[in-house]
Motif scaffolding. Sequence first.
Motif, PDB file in Angstrom:
ATOM      1  N   ARG A 113      -6.360   9.690  54.032  1.00 52.09           N
ATOM      2  CA  ARG A 113      -7.265  10.795  54.356  1.00 52.09           C
ATOM      3  C   ARG A 113      -6.907  12.005  53.490  1.00 52.09           C
ATOM      4  N   LEU A 114      -7.919  12.544  52.817  1.00 53.39           N
ATOM      5  CA  LEU A 114      -7.754  13.692  51.940  1.00 53.39           C
ATOM      6  C   LEU A 114      -8.717  14.800  52.339  1.00 53.39           C
ATOM      7  N   THR A 115      -8.339  16.024  52.058  1.00 55.81           N
ATOM      8  CA  THR A 115      -9.269  17.143  52.170  1.00 55.81           C
ATOM      9  C   THR A 115      -9.528  17.614  50.748  1.00 55.81           C
ATOM     10  N   VAL A 116     -10.751  17.405  50.290  1.00 52.71           N
ATOM     11  CA  VAL A 116     -11.125  17.750  48.929  1.00 52.71           C
ATOM     12  C   VAL A 116     -12.251  18.773  48.986  1.00 52.71           C
ATOM     13  N   ASN A 117     -11.989  19.942  48.426  1.00 54.85           N
ATOM     14  CA  ASN A 117     -12.982  21.025  48.410  1.00 54.85           C
ATOM     15  C   ASN A 117     -13.515  21.330  49.802  1.00 54.85           C
ATOM     16  N   GLY A 118     -12.607  21.286  50.778  1.00 54.20           N
ATOM     17  CA  GLY A 118     -12.967  21.622  52.156  1.00 54.20           C
ATOM     18  C   GLY A 118     -13.557  20.497  52.968  1.00 54.20           C
ATOM     19  N   GLU A 119     -13.720  19.348  52.381  1.00 52.10           N
ATOM     20  CA  GLU A 119     -14.344  18.214  53.071  1.00 52.10           C
ATOM     21  C   GLU A 119     -13.325  17.085  53.247  1.00 52.10           C
ATOM     22  N   THR A 120     -13.231  16.560  54.470  1.00 50.65           N
ATOM     23  CA  THR A 120     -12.311  15.457  54.730  1.00 50.65           C
ATOM     24  C   THR A 120     -12.938  14.160  54.245  1.00 50.65           C
ATOM     25  N   ARG A 121     -12.151  13.418  53.484  1.00 49.09           N
ATOM     26  CA  ARG A 121     -12.616  12.151  52.913  1.00 49.09           C
ATOM     27  C   ARG A 121     -11.552  11.092  53.163  1.00 49.09           C
ATOM     28  N   GLU A 122     -11.976   9.842  53.309  1.00 51.52           N
ATOM     29  CA  GLU A 122     -11.048   8.732  53.440  1.00 51.52           C
ATOM     30  C   GLU A 122     -11.278   7.760  52.304  1.00 51.52           C
ATOM     31  N   VAL A 133      -1.114   9.732  47.581  1.00 50.97           N
ATOM     32  CA  VAL A 133      -0.401   9.905  48.840  1.00 50.97           C
ATOM     33  C   VAL A 133       0.208  11.305  48.949  1.00 50.97           C
ATOM     34  N   ALA A 134       0.547  11.927  47.824  1.00 49.63           N
ATOM     35  CA  ALA A 134       1.116  13.280  47.818  1.00 49.63           C
ATOM     36  C   ALA A 134       0.090  14.327  48.241  1.00 49.63           C
ATOM     37  N   ALA A 135      -1.177  13.975  48.211  1.00 49.95           N
ATOM     38  CA  ALA A 135      -2.243  14.922  48.541  1.00 49.95           C
ATOM     39  C   ALA A 135      -2.697  14.834  49.991  1.00 49.95           C
ATOM     40  N   GLN A 136      -2.130  13.926  50.761  1.00 52.58           N
ATOM     41  CA  GLN A 136      -2.607  13.704  52.129  1.00 52.58           C
ATOM     42  C   GLN A 136      -2.567  14.931  53.025  1.00 52.58           C
ATOM     43  N   GLU A 137      -1.526  15.709  52.955  1.00 47.87           N
ATOM     44  CA  GLU A 137      -1.360  16.842  53.867  1.00 47.87           C
ATOM     45  C   GLU A 137      -1.801  18.172  53.262  1.00 47.87           C
ATOM     46  N   LEU A 138      -2.303  18.154  52.032  1.00 49.33           N
ATOM     47  CA  LEU A 138      -2.633  19.389  51.331  1.00 49.33           C
ATOM     48  C   LEU A 138      -4.104  19.425  50.941  1.00 49.33           C
ATOM     49  N   GLU A 139      -4.639  20.617  50.784  1.00 48.63           N
ATOM     50  CA  GLU A 139      -6.009  20.805  50.310  1.00 48.63           C
ATOM     51  C   GLU A 139      -6.063  20.551  48.809  1.00 48.63           C
ATOM     52  N   VAL A 140      -7.015  19.717  48.394  1.00 49.00           N
ATOM     53  CA  VAL A 140      -7.266  19.465  46.976  1.00 49.00           C
ATOM     54  C   VAL A 140      -8.495  20.275  46.584  1.00 49.00           C
ATOM     55  N   ARG A 141      -8.379  21.051  45.502  1.00 49.73           N
ATOM     56  CA  ARG A 141      -9.535  21.784  44.979  1.00 49.73           C
ATOM     57  C   ARG A 141      -9.772  21.341  43.551  1.00 49.73           C
ATOM     58  N   THR A 142     -11.007  21.017  43.267  1.00 51.45           N
ATOM     59  CA  THR A 142     -11.391  20.601  41.924  1.00 51.45           C
ATOM     60  C   THR A 142     -12.328  21.637  41.322  1.00 51.45           C
ATOM     61  N   ILE A 143     -12.672  21.437  40.078  1.00 54.63           N
ATOM     62  CA  ILE A 143     -13.604  22.329  39.380  1.00 54.63           C
ATOM     63  C   ILE A 143     -14.939  22.429  40.138  1.00 54.63           C
ATOM     64  N   GLU A 144     -15.314  21.371  40.815  1.00 53.76           N
ATOM     65  CA  GLU A 144     -16.573  21.389  41.567  1.00 53.76           C
ATOM     66  C   GLU A 144     -16.562  22.432  42.680  1.00 53.76           C
ATOM     67  N   SER A 145     -15.366  22.776  43.196  1.00 52.56           N
ATOM     68  CA  SER A 145     -15.274  23.753  44.287  1.00 52.56           C
ATOM     69  C   SER A 145     -15.685  25.153  43.850  1.00 52.56           C
ATOM     70  N   LEU A 146     -15.674  25.410  42.551  1.00 53.71           N
ATOM     71  CA  LEU A 146     -15.999  26.753  42.057  1.00 53.71           C
ATOM     72  C   LEU A 146     -17.496  27.008  42.012  1.00 53.71           C
ATOM     73  N   GLY A 147     -18.288  25.956  42.033  1.00 49.65           N
ATOM     74  CA  GLY A 147     -19.736  26.094  42.132  1.00 49.65           C
ATOM     75  C   GLY A 147     -20.448  26.674  40.921  1.00 49.65           C
ATOM     76  N   GLY A 148     -19.752  26.864  39.814  1.00 52.30           N
ATOM     77  CA  GLY A 148     -20.401  27.389  38.619  1.00 52.30           C
ATOM     78  C   GLY A 148     -20.593  28.888  38.610  1.00 52.30           C
ATOM     79  N   GLU A 149     -20.183  29.578  39.676  1.00 51.82           N
ATOM     80  CA  GLU A 149     -20.402  31.016  39.764  1.00 51.82           C
ATOM     81  C   GLU A 149     -19.127  31.822  39.922  1.00 51.82           C
ATOM     82  N   HIS A 150     -17.995  31.187  39.743  1.00 45.77           N
ATOM     83  CA  HIS A 150     -16.716  31.886  39.862  1.00 45.77           C
ATOM     84  C   HIS A 150     -16.575  32.860  38.691  1.00 45.77           C
ATOM     85  N   PRO A 151     -15.922  34.008  38.899  1.00 45.68           N
ATOM     86  CA  PRO A 151     -15.728  34.962  37.804  1.00 45.68           C
ATOM     87  C   PRO A 151     -15.058  34.361  36.564  1.00 45.68           C
ATOM     88  N   VAL A 152     -14.179  33.396  36.749  1.00 48.20           N
ATOM     89  CA  VAL A 152     -13.550  32.755  35.589  1.00 48.20           C
ATOM     90  C   VAL A 152     -14.596  31.968  34.810  1.00 48.20           C
TER      91      VAL A 152
END
Length: 186
Positions: free
Chosen positions: A3-12, A63-82
């Motif tokens: 079970r992972l949390t990727v960009n705020g969404e829980t996925r298995e 397995v190292a990501a199970q307990e932590l939030e994963v954020r990818t480039i998709e989480s920025l939505g194309g509108e981040h200041p960076v």
Amino acid sequence: MIRLTVNGETREVDVDPDTPLLWVLREELQMTGTRFGCGKALCGACTVHLGGNPVRSCSTPVVAAQELEVRTIESLGGEHPVQAAWVAENVPQCGYCQSGQIMSAVALLETNTTPSDEEIAAAMDGNICRCGTYPRIQKAIKRAAAELELRKAAEAPAPEEEAETTRLEAPSTEGAMAATSEETNR
């Protein structure tokens, strides 16, 4: 199942626990913004955030990501200041390394919105751009930092509001100050 949390969404996902996070993101979750570059954590193209820190997903077991939030480039939505600064400074040439570069820059600016040139260089160390757009990357990070500082200033209470809040919340010391002053003058 992992079970992972990727960009705020829980996925298995049903994968070997040692599978690199990169391949789980790309192949299992169809999140292809994170790129494969070298497979040895040397180029930074695969950078994502794990628990708020930039990591090379090609060498991070899922397995190292199970307990932590994963954020990818998709989480920025194309509108981040960076991302806006990247466009304004015309950073991408071929674009292949850019998702990793951007994720490293975002991680830096989430903890330091006024980075020095040395701090930028340290944060971006290990992110390789074969096109050599490093000067534009640095300018874009400075631009994004300035934008984030402007946003922070706009969100801060106005000095009058802050002073009024302080006057309302702070107990009055006028009487004590006057008494001390009178005793000193005797």
